[in-house]
Every structure is written in C-alpha cells, then in structure tokens.
Design a protein around this motif. Structure first.
Motif, short mmCIF file in Angstrom:
data_model
loop_
_atom_site.label_atom_id
_atom_site.label_comp_id
_atom_site.label_asym_id
_atom_site.label_seq_id
_atom_site.Cartn_x
_atom_site.Cartn_y
_atom_site.Cartn_z
N ALA A 155 -29.13 -10.47 -28.62
CA ALA A 155 -29.35 -9.06 -28.29
C ALA A 155 -29.73 -8.89 -26.82
O ALA A 155 -29.33 -7.90 -26.18
N LEU A 156 -30.49 -9.82 -26.26
CA LEU A 156 -30.87 -9.75 -24.85
C LEU A 156 -29.64 -9.84 -23.96
O LEU A 156 -29.52 -9.13 -22.95
N ILE A 157 -28.71 -10.72 -24.33
CA ILE A 157 -27.47 -10.89 -23.54
C ILE A 157 -26.62 -9.63 -23.62
O ILE A 157 -26.11 -9.14 -22.60
N VAL A 158 -26.46 -9.09 -24.84
CA VAL A 158 -25.63 -7.90 -25.02
C VAL A 158 -26.21 -6.71 -24.25
O VAL A 158 -25.49 -5.99 -23.55
N TYR A 159 -27.52 -6.51 -24.36
CA TYR A 159 -28.14 -5.37 -23.66
C TYR A 159 -27.98 -5.52 -22.15
O TYR A 159 -27.67 -4.55 -21.45
N VAL A 357 -35.89 -3.16 -17.69
CA VAL A 357 -36.18 -4.36 -18.47
C VAL A 357 -37.14 -4.03 -19.62
O VAL A 357 -36.93 -4.46 -20.76
N HIS A 358 -38.16 -3.24 -19.33
CA HIS A 358 -39.11 -2.84 -20.36
C HIS A 358 -38.41 -2.03 -21.45
O HIS A 358 -38.61 -2.28 -22.65
N PHE A 359 -37.57 -1.07 -21.05
CA PHE A 359 -36.88 -0.25 -22.04
C PHE A 359 -35.92 -1.11 -22.87
O PHE A 359 -35.73 -0.86 -24.06
N GLY A 360 -35.34 -2.14 -22.24
CA GLY A 360 -34.47 -3.04 -22.99
C GLY A 360 -35.19 -3.75 -24.11
O GLY A 360 -34.68 -3.85 -25.24
N ILE A 361 -36.41 -4.23 -23.85
CA ILE A 361 -37.19 -4.91 -24.90
C ILE A 361 -37.57 -3.92 -25.99
O ILE A 361 -37.49 -4.24 -27.19
N VAL A 362 -37.97 -2.71 -25.62
CA VAL A 362 -38.31 -1.68 -26.61
C VAL A 362 -37.09 -1.36 -27.48
O VAL A 362 -37.19 -1.26 -28.71
N PHE A 363 -35.94 -1.22 -26.85
CA PHE A 363 -34.71 -0.91 -27.57
C PHE A 363 -34.38 -2.01 -28.57
O PHE A 363 -34.06 -1.75 -29.74
N ILE A 364 -34.48 -3.27 -28.12
CA ILE A 364 -34.12 -4.40 -28.98
C ILE A 364 -35.09 -4.53 -30.15
O ILE A 364 -34.69 -4.83 -31.28
#
Length: 427
Positions: A155-159, A357-364
């Motif tokens: 998921a980190l790679i895709v985001y 980056v923060h929003f990416g972790i929240v999203f995931i």
C-alpha cells in the motif's frame, strides 16, 4: 449522463458481489459504450498506461521476496523467535501472532497474504492450546493490518506512485505507527487473556544454546527490511531496485543459508508470486482506468471544490476523510480505494497544509481497517474462509480490536509527529 450510468452500474455490481476489479472495468466500459466523448481505444491505453511505471515494478519484486521467504522456512524461524520472546507473557501464542505479523510486515508487504499465512500457520496451534477459533481468527486478522504500514508494505508503494510522494519517506513514516499498533494490540491481548484465562505464562528456563540458535536464525530474516530501508536511504538503490535486492536476498537465504529451497520449490514460489502479482496489478490497471473516467468528468475538481469551500479547517477535513474512507473500506478493496480516491483527497489535504506523507499514512490506515470491517472486508473473508469461523462470531470477537485500531487511527491523524518524526530525522 454517461458517468452517472457508469456509477450506477458500479453500485449494482458491488451489490451483486462482483469482484472489485471486474466491477470497475465493467463500469468504465459502460461509460465508453453509452456516450462518452472519448474513443474506445483510450480506455485500453489508460488500462495499459496505469501500469507503465518503474515504481510499480517494486510490487511484484516484494511479493516474490515474501513468497520466497515463506518457502525458505524463514516464516517458521520467525515464529519460533516470536514464541521465544512472548513465552513469559499471558497468552503467549496470541502475543506471538501479533509479533509475527510485525516481523512479516517487512517481508510479505501484504495484509491479506499475512492474514492467510497466519490463519494456516498459527490458528490450529492456538486452537490446540485452548483458544476459541473466533478469538484466534480476530487476532490474526487485526494484527495483519500492521503489515500495511511496516515497510515495504504494498500500500505504501501504491500510494507513493499514485500521488507522487516519496516512497522512501512513506516507508519510514509507517514504522512508528506500525510498532504502535503492535504494542497496543499486545497490551489488549494480555488484558483479554488474563480476564478469560487463556494460556498462562510459561516459567521454565530456556537454554542459552536455544536462545542463540533461534535468535540468530530470526535475525537473518529480519535483516531484509534493514537492507531495504538502509539501501534506499544511503542512495545505493531506488525502492524498485530494493525490491529486486529483496528477491536476491530471499533466494540466497533460502538456497544457501537455510538450504530449504531447491529448484522445484523456486519454480513453485515463482508461480505463486506471479499469480499474486497479477491480482494486484490487474486491480491497479482497472482502477487507473476508472480514475481517468472520473478525471475527464472533472469529478475530482468538484469534490475538491466542495470540500475546500464547505470545510473550514484541517481538523474538520481529516474527520470527514476518515469517516468517508472507513465507510468505503467496508465495500472496496484497499488498492482500488488508494488509486481511485487518494488522487481526489490528497490535493485537498495539501490545500489545508497537511503533509502529504502524513496524509498517506492516515489514508492507508483507513483503507486497512476497512478490510476487517463487515460486510465486505477482504481480510475478514480471507481469514474466516481458512479458519471456518462464522462471520457473526468473527465480528463479535474482533470488535475490541476494531475499536482499538480506530482509536489509534485518530491518534495518528491528529498527532502528525508519530508518522513524520522518523522520516524527517533520517532524510
């Protein structure tokens, strides 16, 4: 009108239980057949274009590395290490389940793969130790969510690919939230096992030789995420090249260190990796096509305008985004949510000054929690289908862990330092 019909078709297909990938493709096809101003060849180009990125090569590489790790015997060695570390705790096997998911986060990269593996590997042992199957299944499913944030999570790679965010920073940003999830779950497991009387601590001594042998075997496996993150940080290789290095490392460990892999097992593992990669990449391709349909109709711009004008602060936006993603996660596959929705919400988050980056972790985290939430959570169905637990019993058992995960989501959402301190320090 065409996009309206496409959205209605998508909703109907979801209600009929059509797999997400085929539902997205069928609704995109309906858009072009009914009256879109774009030629049909554009859809095919968009489906292919959705996979034309070097960054996406990291996905099959890391999937292959995780499968090779399973076939090489590393999973069993990590389980022995986890059991050794948790033997003096209440609910030792349940604690080992959580700890193994944390270890495997750096290897498998997929919460569904982790849940399936632990359901086969650990739930039978937990049942023999006196744990109810529903309890074991709930811990297996909820702890697998740690895998989404521990690098190198798929998921980190895709985001990072979809939203042009540094994958290296995302990898590091997921470490602290992932460890926090593991610690919180282990505390909850300890409380429940004390209250319900499951598996009291083991007091017998372990020989020094056993400690050394088990720890040494486990550390060899745990060096993989260190190699991946360290290599990206010092600039030796990109995230995609890190995936290739992970495959090479897994092969060397399986063939020459543990010596549990031969040419036959390499062939079987390669085929398994191919099928798993095709599933993920097919979803990415069709979700990219559907996302382009939404872009042509300027739906992202309309949503961004509506949110930016109707929401007065970053806090309100984050609350709305969390609620929306938790609801949608109940019905959609995680990668499809990432590709279709993150390009809609990430620009709005940037307007409110929220770090990407923060929003990416929240999203995931949101998308991950949706996978254990009824009615259509993918990890929920995967775990229950393997363990044979009814959905009703699973929901009752997992409710405390679901509430814990939502509470942790809110903490990570409104304390950005949890996800940003490590990447800011390292980079």
């Amino acid at each position: 009108m065409a996009v309206g019909i496409a959205l209605v078709a998508l909703f109907i297909l979801f209600c009929l239980g059509t797999p997400v990938a085929f539902a997205l493709f069928a609704s995109s096809l309906a858009y072009f057949l009914i009256g879109a101003d774009q030629p049909m060849v554009t859809l095919i180009q968009r489906l292919a274009g959705g996979l034309e990125s070097i960054s996406l090569l990291a996905i099959p590489f890391f999937i292959m590395a995780g499968v090779f790790m399973n076939h090489s015997g590393i999973t069993e060695r990590l389980l022995k290490l986890a059991e050794l570390m948790t033997r003096r705790l209440h609910g030792g096997l349940a604690q080992a389940n959580v700890l193994l998911s944390t270890f495997m986060g750096g290897l498998s990269g997929s919460n569904i793969a982790d849940a399936a593996m632990n359901a086969k590997l650990l739930v039978p042992s937990m049942t023999r130790a006196g744990y109810p199957k529903a309890f074991s299944s709930a811990i297996t499913a909820s702890s697998s969510l740690i895998t989404s944030t521990i690098p190198p999570g798929i998921a980190l790679i895709v985001y990072g690919y979809v939203n042009n965010v540094s994958i290296g920073r995302l990898f590091l940003a997921g470490v602290v939230p992932g460890v926090l999830m593991a610690v919180a779950m282990m505390v909850l497991v300890s409380i429940q096992c004390r209250r319900l009387g499951y598996q009291k601590p083991r007091r017998e001594r372990v020989s020094r030789h056993e400690w050394i042998s088990v720890t040494r075997a486990g550390i060899i496996a745990l060096l993989l995420p260190v190699v991946v993150i360290g290599g990206i940080r010092i600039g030796v290789f990109t995230p995609t090249e890190a995936g290739a290095m992970a495959v090479l490392y897994a092969l060397i460990v399986g063939l020459f260190v543990y010596r549990q892999m031969g040419l036959g097992s390499v062939a079987v593992a390669t085929r398994e990796s191919l099928m798993a990669s095709v599933n993920v990449l097919f979803i990415i391709a069709v979700a990219s096509g559907f996302a382009r349909v939404l872009t042509w109709e300027q739906i992202p711009q309309q949503i961004a305008l509506m949110l930016s004008s109707g929401v007065g602060s970053a806090v309100a936006f984050l609350l709305i985004a969390n609620l929306l993603l938790l609801i949608l996660g109940m019905f959609l596959e995680g990668n499809a949510i990432l590709i279709v929705l993150s390009p809609l919400l990430a620009p709005v988050a940037a307007q409110f000054g929220i770090d990407p980056v923060h929003f990416g972790i929240v999203f995931i985290l949101n998308a991950s929690i949706g996978t254990i939430t009824p009615p259509l959570g993918t990890v929920m169905f995967t775990t229950c289908s393997i363990t044979g637990v009814s959905i009703g019993a699973f929901i009752r058992a997992i409710l405390p862990y679901w509430l814990l995960l939502v509470a942790l989501l809110l903490v990570v959402t409104f304390v950005p330092a949890i996800s940003l301190t490590l990447p800011n320090w390292v980079f």
